[in-house]
Design a protein around this motif. Structure first.
Motif, PDB file in Angstrom:
ATOM      1  N   LYS A 118       0.812  -1.212   0.000  1.00 41.09           N
ATOM      2  CA  LYS A 118       0.000   0.000   0.000  1.00 41.09           C
ATOM      3  C   LYS A 118       0.851   1.271   0.000  1.00 41.09           C
ATOM      4  O   LYS A 118       0.334   2.355  -0.234  1.00 41.09           O
ATOM      5  N   ASN A 170      -3.954  -2.028   6.108  1.00 44.94           N
ATOM      6  CA  ASN A 170      -2.725  -1.524   5.498  1.00 44.94           C
ATOM      7  C   ASN A 170      -2.921  -0.270   4.648  1.00 44.94           C
ATOM      8  O   ASN A 170      -2.070   0.616   4.640  1.00 44.94           O
ATOM      9  N   PRO A 277      -0.899 -11.638  -3.988  1.00 42.10           N
ATOM     10  CA  PRO A 277      -2.111 -11.734  -3.167  1.00 42.10           C
ATOM     11  C   PRO A 277      -3.107 -10.652  -3.566  1.00 42.10           C
ATOM     12  O   PRO A 277      -2.705  -9.528  -3.877  1.00 42.10           O
ATOM     13  N   CYS A 278      -4.395 -10.995  -3.534  1.00 48.32           N
ATOM     14  CA  CYS A 278      -5.423 -10.055  -4.002  1.00 48.32           C
ATOM     15  C   CYS A 278      -6.511  -9.834  -2.961  1.00 48.32           C
ATOM     16  O   CYS A 278      -7.040 -10.786  -2.399  1.00 48.32           O
ATOM     17  N   GLY A 279      -6.821  -8.557  -2.708  1.00 44.20           N
ATOM     18  CA  GLY A 279      -7.958  -8.194  -1.862  1.00 44.20           C
ATOM     19  C   GLY A 279      -9.043  -7.630  -2.761  1.00 44.20           C
ATOM     20  O   GLY A 279      -9.698  -8.357  -3.499  1.00 44.20           O
ATOM     21  N   VAL A 280      -9.175  -6.299  -2.771  1.00 41.78           N
ATOM     22  CA  VAL A 280     -10.174  -5.667  -3.634  1.00 41.78           C
ATOM     23  C   VAL A 280      -9.694  -5.641  -5.091  1.00 41.78           C
ATOM     24  O   VAL A 280     -10.476  -5.507  -6.014  1.00 41.78           O
ATOM     25  N   GLY A 281      -8.385  -5.773  -5.276  1.00 44.61           N
ATOM     26  CA  GLY A 281      -7.844  -5.919  -6.627  1.00 44.61           C
ATOM     27  C   GLY A 281      -6.920  -4.805  -7.104  1.00 44.61           C
ATOM     28  O   GLY A 281      -6.195  -4.971  -8.076  1.00 44.61           O
ATOM     29  N   GLY A 282      -6.931  -3.676  -6.422  1.00 41.38           N
ATOM     30  CA  GLY A 282      -6.154  -2.520  -6.880  1.00 41.38           C
ATOM     31  C   GLY A 282      -4.659  -2.788  -6.958  1.00 41.38           C
ATOM     32  O   GLY A 282      -4.018  -2.509  -7.976  1.00 41.38           O
ATOM     33  N   ALA A 283      -4.103  -3.343  -5.876  1.00 38.42           N
ATOM     34  CA  ALA A 283      -2.657  -3.571  -5.845  1.00 38.42           C
ATOM     35  C   ALA A 283      -2.227  -4.617  -6.874  1.00 38.42           C
ATOM     36  O   ALA A 283      -1.408  -4.325  -7.750  1.00 38.42           O
ATOM     37  N   PRO A 284      -2.776  -5.835  -6.826  1.00 36.86           N
ATOM     38  CA  PRO A 284      -2.331  -6.820  -7.811  1.00 36.86           C
ATOM     39  C   PRO A 284      -2.722  -6.424  -9.237  1.00 36.86           C
ATOM     40  O   PRO A 284      -1.988  -6.713 -10.184  1.00 36.86           O
ATOM     41  N   GLY A 339      -5.496  -8.459   5.198  1.00 38.37           N
ATOM     42  CA  GLY A 339      -5.272  -7.596   4.029  1.00 38.37           C
ATOM     43  C   GLY A 339      -6.071  -8.020   2.810  1.00 38.37           C
ATOM     44  O   GLY A 339      -6.179  -7.273   1.841  1.00 38.37           O
ATOM     45  N   LEU A 340      -6.613  -9.236   2.847  1.00 42.72           N
ATOM     46  CA  LEU A 340      -7.337  -9.773   1.690  1.00 42.72           C
ATOM     47  C   LEU A 340      -8.811  -9.993   2.015  1.00 42.72           C
ATOM     48  O   LEU A 340      -9.540 -10.606   1.230  1.00 42.72           O
ATOM     49  N   GLU A 384       3.731 -10.976   6.730  1.00 46.35           N
ATOM     50  CA  GLU A 384       2.454 -11.179   7.413  1.00 46.35           C
ATOM     51  C   GLU A 384       1.658 -12.245   6.654  1.00 46.35           C
ATOM     52  O   GLU A 384       1.890 -12.477   5.464  1.00 46.35           O
ATOM     53  N   SER A 386      -1.231 -12.561   5.245  1.00 42.08           N
ATOM     54  CA  SER A 386      -1.841 -12.190   3.956  1.00 42.08           C
ATOM     55  C   SER A 386      -0.843 -12.299   2.815  1.00 42.08           C
ATOM     56  O   SER A 386      -1.152 -12.784   1.725  1.00 42.08           O
ATOM     57  N   THR A 425       3.574  -8.883  -0.010  1.00 44.01           N
ATOM     58  CA  THR A 425       2.866  -7.605   0.040  1.00 44.01           C
ATOM     59  C   THR A 425       2.846  -6.906   1.400  1.00 44.01           C
ATOM     60  O   THR A 425       2.353  -5.780   1.494  1.00 44.01           O
ATOM     61  N   GLY A 426       3.347  -7.542   2.463  1.00 41.87           N
ATOM     62  CA  GLY A 426       3.325  -6.828   3.739  1.00 41.87           C
ATOM     63  C   GLY A 426       4.015  -7.576   4.855  1.00 41.87           C
ATOM     64  O   GLY A 426       4.238  -8.785   4.757  1.00 41.87           O
TER      65      GLY A 426
HETATM   66  C1  LIG Z   1      -4.103  -4.731   0.527  1.00 40.82           C
HETATM   67  C2  LIG Z   1      -3.237  -5.889   0.520  1.00 40.82           C
HETATM   68  C3  LIG Z   1      -3.197  -6.766  -0.567  1.00 40.82           C
HETATM   69  C4  LIG Z   1      -4.088  -6.683  -1.776  1.00 40.82           C
HETATM   70  O1  LIG Z   1      -4.336  -5.407  -2.306  1.00 40.82           O
HETATM   71  P1  LIG Z   1      -5.760  -5.046  -2.885  1.00 40.82           P
HETATM   72  O2  LIG Z   1      -5.565  -3.746  -3.543  1.00 40.82           O
HETATM   73  O3  LIG Z   1      -6.725  -4.968  -1.738  1.00 40.82           O
HETATM   74  O4  LIG Z   1      -6.141  -6.136  -3.806  1.00 40.82           O
HETATM   75  C5  LIG Z   1      -2.326  -7.833  -0.480  1.00 40.82           C
HETATM   76  N1  LIG Z   1      -1.540  -8.033   0.589  1.00 40.82           N
HETATM   77  C6  LIG Z   1      -1.553  -7.196   1.651  1.00 40.82           C
HETATM   78  C7  LIG Z   1      -0.643  -7.467   2.792  1.00 40.82           C
HETATM   79  C8  LIG Z   1      -2.398  -6.100   1.648  1.00 40.82           C
HETATM   80  O5  LIG Z   1      -2.422  -5.287   2.699  1.00 40.82           O
END
Ligand SMILES: *Cc1c(COP(=O)(O)O)cnc(C)c1O
Length: 444
Positions: A118, A170, A277-284, A339-340, A384, A386, A425-426
């Motif tokens: 992030k 994050n 790793p993917c949460g809402v999708g913005g980062a990946p 985070g996901l 971490e 996630s 990612t973290g």
């Molecule tokens: C936010 C986050 C992600 C995924 O990012 P998104 O934009 O939510 O898909 C992956 N790993 C960690 C540790 C995060 O904090």
């Protein structure tokens, strides 16, 4: 979602039933097309990535002044790429990954200021908004050093404005810490998944933390509403933001040089596999978008999500993007991977990924802790939970879906020369006592 609609959908896409039963799955994206074609129809372009990269360069003198830990990179927030050969061996022995070629870890877990991926998107969006305000109100003239923004009269100016964001943790940390450094009022709307230490850390930066008992989507909705009611407030919209996305995409441009340094090739004979790793999708999504612009069809990007919150997979496999949630197919959305922990994906990112993404994997929570211990033992690097989701991609390599993918893409004979990047990612800000707890966490 209506019951009849859902039943019809499950018939059409049987994988959704397995996903709904919490099974670990692998999915190959049937809509991926050659990059040269995908590029034609893209709303965002290479020029947008370069614009974002230059903006980060303009802010570097300011960042260096506010965050001395960035001095060794002259105010550029970037992470190292590390080869992890012992982990490769461990993954092969313990999980029979059959991994050939090289294995590398992209350590966004150790990015300065926010200790997670992030620090790319979140910080970039705050800076973009700051530049817009500063130019509009004459705080900056073209050609000025942005270090000027750290002066008291600028801080005074920004203190009239508020930044708000919804977060599982994050994103709030990256936006909260940077916004507070510039002088903004900051309000972070935290979902129930957010860890206590992340809230405490934010409050220590004088950030207002609003806590919700509901999930991420609800925190975002409330944050957006409160921000919209205040003309001096700006909402960072993780579900739709182009700015966040482009901040993440810059990672790929910088990776080009890092790969060269390590003599890692990505070309016709040397496929590059990347697991994020993917949460809402913005980062990946942003990272993948950037990587495809750098390496085109030679890079193969895969997302990994928790079995309880595979929102991007559900959105993409159903074709419904953000019109479907993981709760619609019977999942809770609750996961140890805070985070996901997202139940509904970004519709914007889903659309952009459709022609680009190679596929997705899901991972059970208990494995995150195992991968975390594996990496600690093999390489002495802490992530971490996630972030450890990405290792699941490697275990999927011998699977039927991946073998078919390699056949289709003509990669089977080239896998000996392939490189694999696990996108970490973290993790670097996780306090010592929490790390100890994680190390001793075993789930059924
Ligand atoms: C936010 C986050 C992600 C995924 O990012 P998104 O934009 O939510 O898909 C992956 N790993 C960690 C540790 C995060 O904090």
């Amino acid at each position: 979602m209506q019951k009849e609609l859902l039943e019809e959908l499950m018939k059409k896409v049987p994988l959704l039933k397995e996903i709904g039963e919490e099974k670990e799955v692998a999915w190959i994206n049937p809509h991926k097309i050659p990059f040269s074609d995908a590029k034609e129809n893209s709303e965002l372009t290479m020029a947008d990535i370069e614009d974002a990269e230059r903006r980060l360069e303009r802010f570097a003198p300011f960042i260096m002044k506010c965050f001395p830990e960035t001095e060794d990179r002259n105010g550029i927030i970037e992470s190292v790429l590390t080869e992890i050969p012992q982990m490769k061996e461990k993954m092969n022995q313990k999980y029979q990954c059959g991994l050939e070629g090289r294995l590398l870890l992209k350590q966004d877990s150790h990015l300065a200021i926010a200790g997670s991926v992030k620090a790319r998107g979140g910080i970039y969006e705050v800076l973009k908004h700051t530049e817009d305000l500063a130019l509009e109100h004459g705080l900056l003239a073209p050609g000025d050093s942005y270090a000027k923004l750290a002066e008291p009269e600028c801080r005074e100016f920004f203190s009239k404005y508020t930044i708000q964001v919804g977060s599982t943790g994050n994103l709030g940390m990256s936006i909260g810490i940077m916004s507070a450094a510039i002088g903004y009022e900051v309000i972070v709307h935290m979902s129930a998944d957010a860890k206590q230490w992340k809230k405490d850390l934010l409050r220590s930066h004088q950030v207002t933390v609003v806590e919700y008992e509901s999930d991420y989507s609800e925190a975002v909705k409330n944050g957006r509403k409160q921000s919209d009611a205040n003309p001096y407030s700006y909402f960072v919209d993780d579900e739709n933001s182009r700015n966040l996305f482009l901040g993440y995409a810059v990672a790929a441009k910088r990776l080009v040089g890092q790969l060269k340094e390590k003599e890692v090739s990505a070309d016709e004979d040397h496929p590059l596999f990347v697991y994020i790793p993917c949460g809402v999708g913005g980062a990946p999504g942003g990272i993948t978008f950037g990587l495809k612009h750098m390496f085109g069809d030679y890079v193969h990007c895969f997302f990994v999500e928790p079995t309880q919150a595979p929102c991007m997979l559900v959105g993409m496999a159903s074709g419904l993007n953000s019109d479907i949630s993981v709760q619609d197919i019977g999942l809770t959305g609750q996961t140890h991977a805070d985070g996901l922990a997202v139940g509904r994906p970004s519709g914007f990112v889903g659309g952009v990924m459709e022609p680009l993404l190679s596929g997705e994997f899901t991972v059970a929570d208990k494995k995150l802790y195992n991968y975390m211990r594996d990496l600690l033992e093999a390489e002495d690097i802490f992530l971490e939970p996630s972030a450890c989701a990405a290792f699941q991609g490697l275990t999927g390599l011998p699977g039927k879906e991946m073998q078919e993918y390699m056949e289709k893409e003509n990669l089977t004979a080239k896998m000996g020369q392939a490189s694999h990047i696990v996108w970490a990612t973290g993790g670097s800000l996780v306090p010592e006592e929490i790390r100890e707890k994680y190390k001793h966490t075993y789930l059924d």
